[in-house]
Design a protein around this motif. Structure first.
Motif, short mmCIF file in Angstrom:
data_model
loop_
_atom_site.label_atom_id
_atom_site.label_comp_id
_atom_site.label_asym_id
_atom_site.label_seq_id
_atom_site.Cartn_x
_atom_site.Cartn_y
_atom_site.Cartn_z
N GLN A 193 0.57 -1.31 -0.31
CA GLN A 193 0.51 -0.21 -0.10
C GLN A 193 1.29 1.26 0.07
OE1 GLN A 193 -2.93 -0.58 3.43
NE2 GLN A 193 -4.12 -1.66 2.10
N GLN A 194 1.68 1.12 0.70
CA GLN A 194 2.45 2.24 0.82
C GLN A 194 4.13 2.01 -0.73
OE1 GLN A 194 5.82 2.21 4.27
NE2 GLN A 194 6.90 4.22 3.69
N THR A 195 3.81 1.38 -1.37
CA THR A 195 4.68 1.63 -2.98
C THR A 195 3.79 1.90 -3.45
OG1 THR A 195 6.60 -0.30 -2.31
CG2 THR A 195 5.98 -0.27 -5.14
N GLN A 196 2.42 1.80 -3.69
CA GLN A 196 1.36 2.03 -4.74
C GLN A 196 0.99 3.36 -3.84
OE1 GLN A 196 0.05 0.26 -6.76
NE2 GLN A 196 -1.33 2.73 -7.44
N GLU A 203 3.11 9.97 -9.54
CA GLU A 203 2.61 9.95 -10.63
C GLU A 203 1.21 11.66 -10.67
OE1 GLU A 203 -0.33 7.28 -11.29
OE2 GLU A 203 1.28 5.65 -11.53
N LYS A 204 0.82 11.63 -9.35
CA LYS A 204 -0.21 13.43 -9.36
C LYS A 204 1.07 14.37 -9.53
CE LYS A 204 -3.61 11.36 -6.34
NZ LYS A 204 -4.22 11.33 -5.11
#
Length: 358
Positions: A193-196, A203-204
């Protein structure tokens, strides 16, 4: 059995005199004899009777051959060694640790409560072991406290308890392994989750940076557009940069053609200085406008010119009129753009990069 023979009445005094009896001299010149006080010792007294006394001492271990066997086995189980009747009695000595852990005589089957308050603790344990049945051999204090009265039952209980303990330990290990796996899985999920989240944030951030860059470019173009303008109006694009054809001496078109009626005003695309203005062969009447960065903008085939060399002009100022002078097939404005080094570039792309869309 032998017994001590009583002494005669005349040889024993009934009471001790205050001082020794003295007698006169005997016959002739014999000295006077004196009888002293009688003090018996081990040498003057015969050994006591042992038979009954011995049996009385060992009645706990020698009541009969069966009882003796039970006593021997019990004594061996407790860590001592029982002796046979025909050998000297040997006292059984138990270490304090063992004696303290042995069951109380009252808790063993077949042991009465008489004498427990006055006898020594070790003697009670030895006597209890001697009188206890064989089925109680091997019992511990913990077994007795749990109500076990039989060695087999106690062994079975200990085996079951050990099995339950092993099962409990195995279950605990399984729980620990499951908890460790759950923790590892949770850590892996959290890391994923942290990586994502980091990826999404990157990306943002990239999107935001791109948007900011695009916005900045738009603002720059808008600002440039405010300082740049089209070279003419009411036009039609008839030829583009690099277009091939026999109409051009170089074999390809070197500028951008704006077809418009003769006399249509020609405007400065940006502020600059007039570098040249006059006749230029196949270009007809041509005006060269040099910008602040050294870029040159050529206006060819004009019907007339309204500026002179060295004149400063601003964006949108009229510098001439559309015509058909020079090598042409009809009235139009031939526009060329050259870098400060003299290289010709596409006027369409150059104008579009500055917010102008011909």
């Amino acid at each position: 059995m032998a017994s001590n023979k009583p002494a005669s009445e005349g040889s024993v005094a009934t009471a001790a005199p205050a001082e020794p009896y003295r007698f006169g001299r005997g016959e002739g010149n014999e000295p006077e004899r004196t009888w002293g006080e009688w003090n018996p010792t081990e040498e003057t007294v015969r050994p006591p009777v042992r038979g009954r006394h011995r049996v009385t001492k060992q009645r706990g271990l020698a009541r009969s051959s069966t009882v003796l066997g039970v006593g021997v086995i019990a004594a061996v189980g407790a860590g001592g060694i029982a002796t046979a009747q025909d050998k000297p009695a040997v006292s059984i000595s138990l270490p304090d640790v063992i004696a303290d852990n042995l069951p109380d005589g009252k808790s063993l089957p077949g042991i009465g409560s008489s004498g427990t308050g006055t006898a020594d603790k070790k003697s009670e344990v030895a006597e209890a072991l001697a009188q206890a049945p064989l089925s109680t051999a091997g019992l511990t204090v913990a077994d007795a406290e749990q109500g076990a009265t039989d060695a087999g039952e106690a062994l079975r209980a200990r085996i079951l308890q050990q099995a339950e303990q092993q099962q409990a330990e195995a279950a605990a290990e399984q729980r620990a392994a499951a908890e460790a796996a759950a923790v590892q899985q949770a850590a892996s999920a959290a890391k994923k989750q942290q990586t994502q989240a980091e990826k999404d944030a990157a990306e943002k951030k990239a999107e935001a940076e791109a948007a900011a860059k695009a916005k900045a470019e738009q603002e720059r173009i808008a600002k440039l557009a405010a300082s740049f303008s089209l070279p003419t109006s009411s036009y039609t694009i008839t030829s583009t940069f690099g277009q091939a054809g026999s109409l051009w001496s170089s074999g390809h078109h070197t500028g951008l053609d704006f077809a418009a009626p003769t006399g249509t005003p020609v405007k400065a695309v940006h502020s600059g200085t007039v570098k040249s203005a006059g006749w230029s062969g196949s270009y007809g009447y041509r005006t060269v406008l040099e910008l602040d960065d050294g870029t040159e903008v050529w206006y060819a085939h004009q019907s007339s010119m309204t500026v002179s060399v060295g004149q400063k002009v601003a964006t949108g100022d009229v510098i001439g009129r559309v015509g058909a002078t020079g090598n042409v097939t009809g009235p139009h404005l031939h526009l060329e753009v050259h870098t400060a080094g003299g290289t010709g570039i596409d006027p369409m792309s150059w104008l579009q990069s500055r917010g102008i869309n011909p």
